[in-house]
Motif scaffolding. Sequence first.
Motif, PDB file in Angstrom:
ATOM      1  N   THR A   8       5.116 -25.155 -18.061  1.00  0.00           N
ATOM      2  CA  THR A   8       6.575 -24.861 -17.786  1.00  0.00           C
ATOM      3  C   THR A   8       6.990 -23.776 -17.351  1.00  0.00           C
ATOM      4  N   ASN A   9       6.170 -22.692 -17.604  1.00  0.00           N
ATOM      5  CA  ASN A   9       6.500 -21.327 -17.389  1.00  0.00           C
ATOM      6  C   ASN A   9       5.731 -20.667 -15.953  1.00  0.00           C
ATOM      7  N   PHE A  10       5.319 -21.436 -15.211  1.00  0.00           N
ATOM      8  CA  PHE A  10       4.380 -20.929 -14.207  1.00  0.00           C
ATOM      9  C   PHE A  10       4.263 -22.069 -13.188  1.00  0.00           C
ATOM     10  N   ASP A  11       4.585 -21.953 -11.967  1.00  0.00           N
ATOM     11  CA  ASP A  11       4.445 -23.076 -10.911  1.00  0.00           C
ATOM     12  C   ASP A  11       3.221 -23.032  -9.767  1.00  0.00           C
ATOM     13  N   TYR A  12       2.600 -21.851 -10.214  1.00  0.00           N
ATOM     14  CA  TYR A  12       1.565 -21.603  -9.262  1.00  0.00           C
ATOM     15  C   TYR A  12      -0.014 -22.032  -9.825  1.00  0.00           C
ATOM     16  N   TYR A  13       0.016 -22.964 -10.662  1.00  0.00           N
ATOM     17  CA  TYR A  13      -1.473 -23.280 -11.155  1.00  0.00           C
ATOM     18  C   TYR A  13      -2.465 -23.800  -9.668  1.00  0.00           C
ATOM     19  N   HIS A  14      -3.572 -23.079  -9.570  1.00  0.00           N
ATOM     20  CA  HIS A  14      -4.297 -23.431  -8.415  1.00  0.00           C
ATOM     21  C   HIS A  14      -3.640 -23.539  -6.824  1.00  0.00           C
ATOM     22  N   HIS A  15      -2.799 -22.444  -6.830  1.00  0.00           N
ATOM     23  CA  HIS A  15      -1.897 -22.421  -5.781  1.00  0.00           C
ATOM     24  C   HIS A  15      -2.044 -20.908  -5.208  1.00  0.00           C
TER      25      HIS A  15
END
Length: 323
Positions: free
Chosen positions: A276-283
């Motif tokens: 919920t606290n970071f939108d850039y997983y594997h990004h």
Amino acid sequence: MKKLFSILILVLIVSCAIKQKGDDGAPGKSSEKITVKAEDIKTSMEYLASDELQGRATGSRGIEKAAVYIENYFKRNGIKPYFESYRDSFMLNDIVGYNVVGMIEGTDDKLKDEFIILGGHYDHIGKGKVVEGDSIANGANDDASGTIAAMEFGRYFSKSKTNKRSILITLYSAEEMGLKGSAHLAKRLNEAGLNAYTMINFEMIGVPRSKEESMAYMSGYNRSNFAPILNKYAGEEVVGFFPKAKEFQLFYRSDNYPFFKEFNMPAHAISTFDFTNFDYYHHVDDEADKMDYIHMTNFVNKMIPALEGMMNSPTKEVVLNEQ
């Protein structure tokens, strides 16, 4: 003259006694204060998650540069190789992978035969979906952050010498290919008869959770009493329970799992990323400038007394729970 000579002798005796003791008068303890600093964490992050390393894919030139950086960090900070060199190499078809493994020997004649394993994976996926011309998935949070935490723990204990048990700092490649690096190392260590006590894998600790939540959470929380023991020595709840960890099968998806399988011991991942606290997983936007260095520094500093307590307890307090 005789009185002056007596005073000089007394001064010499006192000065020798001070040299043999630390600032607090404890024999053998260094007077140097060991600190973990945000600027040091940031320096490591800005290199490991830089475009120069091209996303640190296993088998790439970028991950070779990362391995050399970690090896030099170990050398600089007195962290010795556990094997004949820092590298634990393995083959994945035609790709050469290598974990980087350092050791800090324990200070207690008996307890130093027991090992605490601290780790994180230093590989990432290399390239990702192109966003605004950027195709490099730098992997700052995933998992340069956990790698750097393990490196900082290694530096701290190598300098402070406050660990009665021995420590392995284990940084894995090929995690993104299915935990291949940690599986190879866990098997090798088990076959060599390593007396392993516990294992902690640091996975994505670069961003803080909500203030209402514990600072971090532990995968497989109920499989052992690890979290309560760490919190006892930390003096607060640093490691909490994350209800969705079981739903997401996090215990099986990180580098702790091969060690649990091989050694049947308490082996968990600790994270501050809760989806919920970071939108850039594997990004491609998982970059160094998005990391919270104050949070990372606080996390490492809060974990140090927790780890020290567990490392120095006269008996093995951390045990598996009956499932």
